[in-house]
Write an enzyme that holds these catalytic residues in place. Structure first.
Site, PDB file in Angstrom:
ATOM      1  CG  ASP A  87     -15.844 -21.420 -38.332  1.00 52.83           C
ATOM      2  OD1 ASP A  87     -15.555 -22.420 -37.640  1.00 52.83           O
ATOM      3  OD2 ASP A  87     -15.180 -21.076 -39.328  1.00 52.83           O
TER       4      ASP A  87
ATOM      5  CG  ASP B 200     -11.184 -25.965 -42.532  1.00 53.71           C
ATOM      6  OD1 ASP B 200     -12.032 -26.355 -41.716  1.00 53.71           O
ATOM      7  OD2 ASP B 200     -10.770 -24.796 -42.577  1.00 53.71           O
TER       8      ASP B 200
HETATM    9  C1  GLA Z   1     -12.796 -22.483 -40.551  1.00 57.73           C
HETATM   10  C2  GLA Z   1     -13.865 -23.351 -41.183  1.00 57.73           C
HETATM   11  C3  GLA Z   1     -13.772 -23.249 -42.697  1.00 57.73           C
HETATM   12  C4  GLA Z   1     -13.928 -21.803 -43.135  1.00 57.73           C
HETATM   13  C5  GLA Z   1     -12.886 -20.933 -42.432  1.00 57.73           C
HETATM   14  C6  GLA Z   1     -13.138 -19.463 -42.666  1.00 57.73           C
HETATM   15  O1  GLA Z   1     -11.514 -22.969 -40.801  1.00 57.73           O
HETATM   16  O2  GLA Z   1     -13.742 -24.682 -40.761  1.00 57.73           O
HETATM   17  O3  GLA Z   1     -14.759 -24.049 -43.296  1.00 57.73           O
HETATM   18  O4  GLA Z   1     -15.228 -21.360 -42.842  1.00 57.73           O
HETATM   19  O5  GLA Z   1     -12.907 -21.146 -41.020  1.00 57.73           O
HETATM   20  O6  GLA Z   1     -12.240 -18.632 -41.987  1.00 57.73           O
END
Ligand code: GLA
Length: 424
Positions: free
Chosen positions: A159, A219
């Site tokens: 990430d 997301d």
């Molecule tokens: C970000 C990523 C998600 C997930 C969250 C976890 O938002 O884009 O896919 O992994 O972090 O905290």
């Protein structure tokens, strides 16, 4: 939209514009399960032992994946997302799993997952902290890569939270080198472009050389508006992102949320069809221990999976937007074409779309065979370039079809063999 058609032709001819990360992995879009969208950062194992982020969750998911046909359908990776580690590194500076929720540790979990013939994915972050505030890998890339390799991890989702955006590229590239140095095959899933877009257009040549897949956009949530926003973003950036996809490296529009709460069945079909068209990783985030049979059947649909995993490895994209319809097309091996017709009108009933109006329909010259895969499997028979076949598409649903061109010669041979008078 003509630009789109032109690009399709160009991509078919020359293949991906750049070299992929040369680790031999992700030659086809990754398939598996990832905890985030469904289970998020639920760490309360006292109150919610069945759904908290703990070794039990992944072991149970692995069990079901083997017993219920998921593994056989191609779903291979069982992936941990955020919230697995302890807030402290150990005395040697290594990440360690939360001891209460992962009493056996990650190595034992990896052994268990491997014993089922599956692979284990883990999550870390290029910056100081993960998005949920757990220790990040900044300053520890080599230590963390080696730790993951020692544990027997097979995939790393990396990430991009808590990182200076001007240093993102350097961080992702350094981690890629660190993974490589371990000599273990670890599939590398990045979020580099997602975090870079706010400051500049990402360098997709470098990204493809560094990562096996990469998130570009927000997301996914368990809602139709979220799925639609991902499709809109992808279509509006397709000229930039589509050429970079191919065996070894893929655009990642995020998890499949099929089998949860927010999508109608038609919308679930739309997500499945379009993720296959986009050559997207198929990482489900749902509860495989408790999933409705229709969603299961959709996720395990061999014909859709075959489109997703097509050996040509070209990403498809939107070729037409007219009224409330969107047409998406993906070139497949053996000159086949996959077509998704999405009806975005969210009022009224099914609407008809004349197949001859699909921009890539010229592939049906002189003849072709059409198979409908969604909403129901149906052989549509032999068609011509002037076909008036009408495809019915439900509101917020998608009709998914494949077109197989038939050469004149082949048709003549078939006619002779079956003693049919040739119609040509
Ligand atoms: C970000 C990523 C998600 C997930 C969250 C976890 O938002 O884009 O896919 O992994 O972090 O905290």
């Amino acid at each position: 939209m003509c630009g789109g058609v032109f690009l399709l032709a160009l991509v078919v001819l020359i293949g991906p514009a750049t070299e992929a990360l040369d680790n031999g992995l992700a030659l086809k879009p990754t398939m598996g399960w990832l905890h985030w969208e469904r289970f998020m950062c639920n760490i309360d194992c006292d109150k919610d032992p069945d759904n908290c982020i703990s070794e039990r969750l992944y072991m149970q998911m692995a069990d079901v994946m083997v017993k219920e046909g998921w593994k056989e359908a191609g779903y291979e990776y069982v992936c941990i997302d955020d919230c697995w580690p302890s807030h402290q590194r150990d005395a040697q500076g290594r990440l360690q799993a939360d001891p209460k929720r992962f009493p056996g540790g990650i190595k034992k979990l990896a052994d268990y997952v491997h014993s089922k013939g599956l692979k284990l994915g883990i999550y870390a972050d290029v910056g100081k902290n993960t998005c949920a505030g757990y220790p990040g890998s900044l300053g520890y890339y080599e230590t963390d890569a080696q730790t993951f390799a020692d544990w027997g991890v097979d995939l790393l989702k990396f990430d991009g939270c808590y990182m200076d955006r001007t240093l993102l590229g350097e961080g992702y590239i350094n981690m890629s080198h660190a993974l490589n140095k371990t000599r273990r095959s670890i599939l590398y899933s990045c979020e580099w472009p997602l975090y870079e877009w706010p400051i500049r257009q990402p360098n997709y040549t470098a990204i493809r050389e560094t990562c096996n897949h990469w998130r570009n956009f927000d997301d996914v949530f368990d809602s139709w508006s979220s799925v639609k926003s991902i499709l809109d973003w992808t279509a509006s950036h397709q000229d930039i992102i589509v050429p970079s996809a191919g065996p070894g490296g893929w655009n990642d529009p995020d998890m499949l949320v099929i089998g949860n709460f927010g999508l109608s069945h038609d919308q679930q079909e739309s997500q499945m069809a379009l993720w296959a068209i986009m050559a997207a990783p198929l990482l489900m985030s749902n509860d495989l221990r408790d999933i409705c049979p229709r969603s299961k059947e959709l996720l395990q649909n061999r014909r859709i999976i075959a489109i997703s995993q097509d050996p040509l490895g070209k990403q498809g994209y939107r070729t037409l937007k007219v009224d409330s319809f969107e047409v998406w097309e993906r070139p497949l091996s053996k000159n086949q074409l996959a077509i998704a017709i999405l009806n975005k009108q969210e009022i009224g009933g099914p609407r008809g779309y004349v197949i001859g109006a699909v921009p890539g329909w010229k592939t049906c010259d002189p003849l072709c065979n059409v198979t409908q895969i969604l909403p129901q499997y149906k052989e549509m028979g032999i068609q011509t370039p002037h076909s008036s076949l009408v495809i019915s598409v439900n509101p917020s649903g998608t009709a998914l079809l494949t077109v197989t061109p038939i050469s004149k010669l082949h048709w003549q041979n078939m006619s002779v063999k079956h003693k049919h008078p040739t119609i040509l």
